[in-house]
Write an enzyme that holds these catalytic residues in place. Structure first.
Site, short mmCIF file in Angstrom:
data_model
loop_
_atom_site.label_atom_id
_atom_site.label_comp_id
_atom_site.label_asym_id
_atom_site.label_seq_id
_atom_site.Cartn_x
_atom_site.Cartn_y
_atom_site.Cartn_z
N HIS A 1 2.98 -109.57 100.00
CA HIS A 1 4.13 -109.70 99.09
C HIS A 1 5.06 -108.50 99.21
CE1 HIS A 1 1.62 -112.78 97.17
NE2 HIS A 1 0.70 -111.85 96.95
N GLU B 1 6.90 -112.35 102.14
CA GLU B 1 6.53 -113.71 101.81
C GLU B 1 6.88 -114.65 102.95
OE1 GLU B 1 4.56 -113.04 99.69
OE2 GLU B 1 5.17 -113.98 97.82
N GLY C 1 -5.12 -113.98 94.01
CA GLY C 1 -5.38 -113.76 92.59
C GLY C 1 -5.44 -112.27 92.36
N SER D 1 -2.93 -113.42 100.21
CA SER D 1 -2.72 -112.44 99.15
C SER D 1 -3.96 -111.57 98.96
CB SER D 1 -2.32 -113.18 97.86
OG SER D 1 -1.89 -112.28 96.87
N ALA D 2 -4.68 -111.72 97.85
CA ALA D 2 -5.88 -110.92 97.61
C ALA D 2 -6.91 -111.13 98.71
CB ALA D 2 -6.49 -111.26 96.25
#
Length: 246
Positions: free
Chosen positions: A168, A203, A98, A131-132
Site C-alpha cells: 500500500h 496498489e 488484515g 497486504s499483511a
C-alpha cells in the site's frame, strides 16, 4: 531461521500489495497473473490462512468464492484440527490481508512460522500473499502500516525473501496540507537502524518470484529504498532479481 534455499528447491511467490484495488472487483486486478501462477505450479486446491482477521469463516468464503470462480478449490486452515499438518499437505498457500501483528502472532501460536518457511523454501510450495500476507513473507514486519493491536513474540517473519516490503505504498499528494510523516519518511526512519532493503509496492502491484528471478507485475511502478542510497523507481515488468541476493 535459515532462509537459504534447499538444494534443488525453487522459490515460488506471488506477493500482492493488496487484494482490493479501486476500479476492480475483489482480486480482479490479479486474476490473470494469479491464475497463471497457480496453473504453472499445477495447483488445484489452495489452503487459505485467514489469521489477519477475526472472522475466519467469512474471510475464507470471500476468498474461496473468487478462487472457485477461477477454477481453483479453496479451504481454510482453521477447518483442520492440525494447522501444521494442513500446511504440510497443502498444494499452495495463500495468506490474506488484515492486521499484520495479529497475523504474525497467530502464526507463531500455531507453530506455523517454521512450517511455512520450510515448505516454501525447501519444498517449493507456491505461496500467495496480499497486504499483511505479503508483509509476513519478508524478513520482518517492521515496515507494515498496521497498528500493533496485539504483540507477537517477535517481529521476525517467514523470511521467504531477504528484504522487506511496504504494501500500500503511498506517495505524498501534491498540495497536501497534512504535516505528518510520509510513507517515505517512515521507511527512512527504519533505515536509521536497519539494513534491510524495503520495496514500496503501490496498489495494483505484485512481486512475482520464480526461483532466482523476481519481476514486478501490475499497473504501477514500485519504489525501492536502500540504506544510505537514494530511492529508486522501477516500472512494471522490471527485473528485481538482485533483491534476492541482498
Amino acid at each position: 531461521m535459515n532462509s537459504l534455499l534447499k538444494m534443488g528447491a525453487k522459490r515460488q511467490l506471488f506477493l500482492m500489495s493488496s487484494s482490493a484495488v479501486h476500479g476492480y472487483e475483489y482480486l480482479q486486478h490479479a486474476e490473470n497473473d494469479m491464475s497463471a501462477f497457480f496453473k504453472k505450479n499445477n495447483v488445484k486446491k489452495v489452503l487459505f490462512i485467514p489469521y489477519a482477521l477475526s472472522n475466519y469463516d467469512s474471510y475464507t468464503e470471500k476468498v474461496g468464492t473468487v478462487l472457485q470462480r477461477w477454477g481453483f478449490a479453496c479451504e481454510g486452515i482453521h477447518q483442520h484440527p492440525d494447522p501444521v499438518q494442513a500446511v504440510n499437505n497443502a498444494q499452495a498457500l495463500y495468506i490474506g490481508g488484515g492486521n499484520t501483528f495479529l497475523l504474525l502472532k497467530t502464526l507463531y501460536e500455531q507453530g506455523l512460522v517454521k512450517a511455512i518457511h520450510d515448505r516454501v523454501l525447501n519444498q517449493s510450495i507456491p505461496y500467495v500473499g496480499s497486504s499483511a500476507g505479503t508483509n509476513v513473507a519478508t524478513r520482518s514486519i517492521q515496515t507494515t502500516n498496521d497498528m500493533p493491536i496485539v504483540c507477537p513474540p517477535s517481529f521476525d517473519a517467514l523470511a521467504l525473501v531477504p528484504f522487506n516490503i511496504n504494501p500500500h505504498y503511498l506517495d505524498p499528494e501534491v498540495g497536501e496540507t497534512h504535516k505528518g510523516e510520509t510513507r517515505q519518511e517512515r521507511i527512512l526512519q527504519f533505515h536509521e537502524l536497519n539494513d534491510a532493503p524495503v520495496l514500496g509496492l503501490r496498489e495494483g502491484s505484485t512481486l512475482l518470484i520464480d526461483g532466482d528471478r523476481a519481476t514486478l507485475l501490475g499497473s504501477k511502478s514500485a519504489r525501492l529504498f536502500r540504506r544510505n542510497r537514494e530511492p529508486e523507481e522501477f516500472d512494471s515488468g522490471a527485473d528485481l532479481s538482485f533483491l534476492l541476493d541482498e
